[in-house]
Write a protein that holds these residues in place. Structure first.
Motif, short mmCIF file in Angstrom:
data_model
loop_
_atom_site.label_atom_id
_atom_site.label_comp_id
_atom_site.label_asym_id
_atom_site.label_seq_id
_atom_site.Cartn_x
_atom_site.Cartn_y
_atom_site.Cartn_z
N ILE A 52 0.80 10.56 -1.48
CA ILE A 52 1.81 9.65 -0.96
C ILE A 52 2.73 9.17 -2.09
O ILE A 52 3.95 9.08 -1.92
CB ILE A 52 1.14 8.46 -0.25
CG1 ILE A 52 0.46 8.97 1.03
CG2 ILE A 52 2.14 7.36 0.07
CD1 ILE A 52 -0.44 7.95 1.70
N ALA A 53 2.17 8.87 -3.24
CA ALA A 53 2.99 8.46 -4.39
C ALA A 53 3.96 9.58 -4.79
O ALA A 53 5.09 9.32 -5.22
CB ALA A 53 2.10 8.09 -5.57
N ALA A 54 3.53 10.82 -4.62
CA ALA A 54 4.39 11.95 -4.97
C ALA A 54 5.59 12.08 -4.04
O ALA A 54 6.58 12.74 -4.39
CB ALA A 54 3.58 13.25 -4.91
N MET A 55 5.53 11.46 -2.87
CA MET A 55 6.62 11.57 -1.91
C MET A 55 7.94 11.00 -2.44
O MET A 55 9.02 11.39 -1.98
CB MET A 55 6.25 10.89 -0.59
CG MET A 55 5.23 11.65 0.25
SD MET A 55 5.82 13.29 0.78
CE MET A 55 4.98 14.35 -0.40
N ILE A 93 9.71 0.33 6.81
CA ILE A 93 8.71 1.24 7.37
C ILE A 93 7.41 1.13 6.57
O ILE A 93 6.31 1.10 7.14
CB ILE A 93 9.23 2.70 7.36
CG1 ILE A 93 10.37 2.86 8.36
CG2 ILE A 93 8.10 3.68 7.68
CD1 ILE A 93 11.07 4.21 8.29
N CYS A 94 7.53 1.06 5.24
CA CYS A 94 6.35 0.92 4.39
C CYS A 94 5.63 -0.39 4.66
O CYS A 94 4.39 -0.44 4.73
CB CYS A 94 6.75 0.98 2.91
SG CYS A 94 7.44 2.56 2.38
N LEU A 101 -0.08 7.85 6.62
CA LEU A 101 0.95 8.81 7.03
C LEU A 101 2.31 8.14 7.16
O LEU A 101 3.32 8.63 6.64
CB LEU A 101 0.55 9.47 8.35
CG LEU A 101 1.59 10.43 8.95
CD1 LEU A 101 1.82 11.60 8.01
CD2 LEU A 101 1.14 10.92 10.33
N VAL A 102 2.36 7.00 7.84
CA VAL A 102 3.62 6.29 8.02
C VAL A 102 4.12 5.78 6.67
O VAL A 102 5.32 5.82 6.39
CB VAL A 102 3.45 5.12 9.02
CG1 VAL A 102 4.74 4.32 9.13
CG2 VAL A 102 3.03 5.65 10.38
N LEU A 103 3.22 5.32 5.83
CA LEU A 103 3.61 4.90 4.47
C LEU A 103 4.27 6.05 3.73
O LEU A 103 5.30 5.87 3.06
CB LEU A 103 2.38 4.41 3.71
CG LEU A 103 2.63 3.98 2.26
CD1 LEU A 103 3.51 2.75 2.18
CD2 LEU A 103 1.29 3.74 1.54
N GLY A 104 3.70 7.24 3.85
CA GLY A 104 4.27 8.41 3.17
C GLY A 104 5.68 8.73 3.65
O GLY A 104 6.54 9.12 2.85
#
Length: 422
Positions: A52-55, A93-94, A101-104
């Motif tokens: 997720i951080a990589a997104m 959204i975050c 998933l939504v955080l990503g």
């Protein structure tokens, strides 16, 4: 009076470009180190939190493609405003994310908005800052970006201490984006402050500002430009991609490592903020060394330091003094990163054809961003199949390999004196 000749002061761009950039980077610096922690709190494993951080970096890579089209169509200032608005939507959204998933998805949108904002502020400088002042303006812009990443984590640490919630730090980014967009909206037309922008004629005969045309040229035919310059990009460009990869790996591994060894959330933000201060303090020194002694004298120490730092970290996870080792390595990695401040932008400027530099610069930036996106994904994958320690060690080896590439090809393509060879 021409663009290059008109009276100009760098102070005049402070409100129009420097302060909005500082606000945006403070907001980004506040949330980036804490993304893996928020993901972990939502139930993500270390590997998924790293993904997720990589997104952010993946979003920036994807955003590089349409960013030029957006800036060339709606202008530099409007692009920064709308990028700020998209960031606010993404961060909301975050904040509301019920699962990783939504955080990503929100973090991915932040990356896209960041790519547009970054190109728009660069294009603004190209349009309104005379060429005699442009290098200093861009160097200052880079320093301001690092200042934001220095200030942001301290704000996060204080806010977490007061509220007890890591999600609360996302509101820092929202406030910063609102302030940046409001400032850009309320400022007078740049023409009244800076005079008429430098104009450029597009291939279809339409007239744009120089910055808008630069943005369009950087994005149009991107993959064709990469193919046409495949020789230098496969050699020195791979080294540049590894520079971007090591920098991105550091921003993902350090928070994940801190979570895995049990450091509290406010302390994580505080440690990363202090490390950001070391990084920020060295950006001017790096430029001086590059100009006086050559590009290789910052590129090699930086990459060797980043590689060695990752490898050192890999052997400290289970030590009784692992927290002390983490703090020391975090500071060492920031020192290594700070030494290499501006190296990618400088090498790109050195290599770009003087007659038409924009397409090459777009390809060069995309190459670096590709490395920045790939490395955190590799960290997440290695953490999933093995361990975070192995991921750190492998990234360290890649860093040392990058140092070998830079050591071999910088003298070939960017000799100490004269233009790069063909």
């Amino acid at each position: 009076m021409s663009n290059a000749e008109r009276p100009f002061s760098l102070r005049s761009v402070a409100l129009a470009a420097f302060l909005p950039t500082l606000l945006f980077s403070i907001g980004e610096g506040a949330i980036i180190p804490l993304i893996p922690i928020v993901a972990n709190n939502l139930g993500a494993s270390l590997a998924v939190a790293g993904f997720i951080a990589a997104m952010v970096m993946v979003g920036e890579l994807v955003g590089d493609i349409p960013a030029g089209w957006v800036v060339s169509r709606i202008g530099e200032r409007n692009s920064m405003i709308w990028a700020s608005m998209l960031t606010i939507i993404a961060v909301l959204i975050c904040v509301a994310a019920p699962n990783p998933l939504v955080l990503g998805v929100g973090i991915f949108l932040v990356g896209i908005a960041t790519a547009v904002f970054a190109l728009a502020r660069h294009a603004f400088m190209t349009s309104y800052v005379p060429i005699a002042y442009r290098a200093r303006a861009l160097s200052t812009l880079g320093g301001i970006f690092r200042a934001g990443w220095f200030i942001g984590p301290f704000i996060s640490a204080g806010l977490i201490h007061l509220t007890g919630s890591t999600v609360a730090v996302f509101w820092v980014f929202i406030v910063c984006c609102l302030a940046a967009a409001g400032m850009l909206l309320l400022l007078p037309d740049p023409v009244s402050t800076f005079g008429p922008p430098e104009a450029a004629v597009a291939a279809d005969g339409s007239v744009h500002t120089a910055g808008e045309e630069l943005a369009a040229q950087e994005s149009t035919g991107l993959f064709r430009t990469i193919w046409n310059n495949r020789g230098v990009l496969a050699r020195l460009g791979t080294g540049a991609g590894l520079v971007g990869g090591m920098r991105a790996s550091r921003t993902v591994i350090l928070p994940l490592w801190a979570v895995s060894i049990g450091i509290s959330e406010p302390d994580i933000a505080l440690i990363i903020g202090i490390a950001g201060g070391i990084d920020f303090a060295l950006f001017y020194v790096s430029g001086q060394v590059m100009d006086r002694f050559g590009r290789i004298w910052t590129a090699l120490p930086s990459m060797i330091g980043l590689g060695v730092g990752h490898i050192m970290l890999a052997f400290t996870h289970d030590l009784p003094s692992n927290v002390e080792w983490f703090i020391g390595v975090a500071m060492f990695l920031s020192l290594a990163n700070g030494i290499g401040s501006g190296i990618l932008m400088t090498l790109g400027a050195d290599l770009a054809p003087k007659a038409r530099p924009a397409p090459f610069l777009g390809a060069w930036r995309f190459t670096g961003d590709f490395g920045s996106a790939a490395a955190p994904l590799a960290v997440a994958g290695l953490t999933a199949v093995a361990s975070l320690s192995l991921a750190s060690a492998v990234m360290g080896v890649f860093g040392l390999f990058g140092a070998v590439l830079l050591g071999r090809y910088i003298p070939r393509y960017v000799p100490r004196r004269g233009r790069p060879s063909a």
